[in-house]
Design an enzyme around this catalytic site. Structure first.
Site, PDB file in Angstrom:
ATOM      1  N   TYR A 115       0.754  -1.192   0.010  1.00 38.52           N
ATOM      2  CA  TYR A 115      -0.016  -0.020   0.163  1.00 38.52           C
ATOM      3  C   TYR A 115       0.974   1.446   0.033  1.00 38.52           C
ATOM      4  O   TYR A 115       1.978   1.319   0.659  1.00 38.52           O
ATOM      5  CB  TYR A 115      -0.991  -0.047   1.303  1.00 38.52           C
ATOM      6  CG  TYR A 115      -1.646   1.169   1.324  1.00 38.52           C
ATOM      7  CD1 TYR A 115      -2.978   1.395   0.623  1.00 38.52           C
ATOM      8  CD2 TYR A 115      -1.394   2.298   2.001  1.00 38.52           C
ATOM      9  CE1 TYR A 115      -3.657   2.516   0.771  1.00 38.52           C
ATOM     10  CE2 TYR A 115      -2.137   3.496   2.047  1.00 38.52           C
ATOM     11  CZ  TYR A 115      -3.055   3.755   1.667  1.00 38.52           C
ATOM     12  OH  TYR A 115      -3.921   4.666   1.454  1.00 38.52           O
ATOM     13  N   GLU A 156      -3.319   7.752  -3.981  1.00 38.64           N
ATOM     14  CA  GLU A 156      -3.369   6.428  -3.344  1.00 38.64           C
ATOM     15  C   GLU A 156      -3.171   5.238  -4.373  1.00 38.64           C
ATOM     16  O   GLU A 156      -3.836   5.163  -5.411  1.00 38.64           O
ATOM     17  CB  GLU A 156      -4.578   6.423  -2.607  1.00 38.64           C
ATOM     18  CG  GLU A 156      -4.615   5.079  -1.955  1.00 38.64           C
ATOM     19  CD  GLU A 156      -6.112   4.836  -1.144  1.00 38.64           C
ATOM     20  OE1 GLU A 156      -6.366   3.970  -0.129  1.00 38.64           O
ATOM     21  OE2 GLU A 156      -6.998   5.230  -1.936  1.00 38.64           O
TER      22      GLU A 156
END
Length: 422
Positions: A144, A232
């Site tokens: 992530y 993101e």
């Protein structure tokens, strides 16, 4: 997806509350395929892909872009999270499918032009105007990565986790010790040391360390140069050929930078936005659609919030936030009324004006002209106070309109709620 957790990670420095679709979005949100194209221009590794808007385009893309692929990923393009677990109103389950190449045309055809409902769209769903065809990657690890703006450090903050592929909220719950935060000095920019800390936090298994550091720096360069508010990537993946690849991405951009990011803001997709908010933006009105029954037109954001609160206090529900600002023209007032009356849920309208820079006579003239252009079938409660209030009240009185006048905000809210029950 990321917003709930980022509030925790940055010591509640991001003031984000309520459902996303009920917020005034001070940002531009672009589709996944647009984000991938932008990242590619900055040298970030992304999967090979093609956005298509028709079955004919699907056929051409398979022949021209993916002639040797046996399987492809078909992704519906809507500006909302939760696509994979979403459901189309035509019955198709899932907005993301991995299928053999000879089935891509069929599955894409079932997505295009259809409404996809996810946990973030609300029950009304969003229309899928394009699907994104991507090569299926052989992934060996998922991580992530995100960059956001942190008020506490007054600059960009990079958030990384060695685990990825699921929501960051779940990651924070299951692997809190594996989430790292690296603040970046906005004046210095990202350093090799900053990028190395991020890579160490990601802990790639097969990707080259120096190449990974370079990818992190390129992502920061994109974030900084394009006025991003959020970048993101979930997952940031390692492939079997030892590459670090942005397998999926979400990018938001600061609306205040629209004047210098014209190419990016040209990517805006109004079909994914509330049509009332699109109409309001065209005439420079600050509007947010809600789910109540009392339409509000107010000057000043603080007064608008107070108006919504006092409506709730008296047992009503506001249908919107609408700030006409301190220097609205008569035409803007007319357009505001058109937007309010276009909402079928609106059963009454409350106009609350405290004139300082904004003149009450301008508001009054706008209301009268709006009534001539729009068939007002709901009661209208008007509270005027401040600059040129006497002229404003006279204009309304002489118009012959059946308006409900109020002396103060409390009186106005009470009368608006009572008008609903008649």
């Amino acid at each position: 997806m990321v917003r709930g957790l980022l509030k925790q990670l940055t010591s509640r420095s991001l003031s984000i509350a309520g459902k996303w679709q009920q917020q005034q979005l001070r940002r531009l949100n672009i589709h996944e395929y647009q984000g991938a194209d932008l990242m590619s221009k900055y040298g970030v590794n992304v999967p090979k892909g093609a956005a298509v808007a028709s079955v004919d385009e699907v056929k051409r893309a398979i022949q021209d872009v993916f002639p040797k692929e046996s399987e492809l990923v078909v992704k519906s393009q809507v500006l909302a999270g939760g696509r994979g677990l979403g459901t189309f109103k035509n019955g198709l389950k899932g907005g993301v499918h991995i299928v053999p190449a000879d089935q891509v045309e069929d599955i894409a055809g079932k997505m295009l032009g259809q409404i996809l409902v996810t946990k973030q769209t609300g029950p009304q769903g969003k229309i899928v105007s394009k699907v994104y065809l991507c090569q299926k990657l052989s992934l060996v690890n998922e991580m992530y990565f995100a960059i956001t703006l942190d008020r506490k450090t007054a600059g960009p903050l990079i958030i990384a986790c060695a685990k990825g592929g699921t929501s960051i909220e779940d990651l924070a719950e299951k692997f809190p010790d594996q989430i790292i935060k690296v603040p970046v000095d906005v004046f210095t920019g990202i350093t090799d040391e900053d990028a190395a800390k991020v890579v160490d936090g990601l802990a790639p298994k097969v990707a080259d360390r120096s190449g990974s550091i370079d990818q992190v720096k390129k992502l920061y360069k994109l974030f900084s140069e394009t006025d991003c508010t959020l970048l993101e990537i979930n997952p940031l993946a390692e492939t079997s050929d030892n590459q670090l690849v942005a397998a999926d991405a979400k990018l938001n951009f600061d609306d205040n930078a629209a004047f210098r990011q014209k190419e990016i803001f040209a990517l805006r997709d109004p079909t994914q936005e509330d049509p009332r908010e699109v109409a309001a933006a065209k005439v420079d009105l600050n509007y947010i659609g809600l789910d109540g029954e009392i339409g509000c037109m107010v000057n000043g954001a603080g007064l608008a919030m107070a108006t919504m609160d006092i409506i709730k206090l008296h047992g009503g529900t506001p249908a919107n936030f609408l700030d006409v600002g301190g220097n609205a023209s008569e035409n803007q007032v007319v357009e505001a009324f058109k937007i309010l009356t276009s909402d079928e849920k609106v059963k009454a309208i409350l106009v609350n004006i405290f004139g300082g820079i904004m003149k009450c006579d301008v508001i009054a003239s706008g209301i009268v002209n709006a009534a001539k252009q729009v068939k007002l079938e709901v009661p209208v409660v008007v509270r005027l106070e401040g600059t040129n209030v006497d002229q404003g009240k006279r204009i309304l009185k002489e118009s012959g309109m059946a308006l409900i006048t109020a002396e103060d905000l409390d009186d106005a809210a009470e009368k608006a709620v009572k008008a609903l029950k008649k």
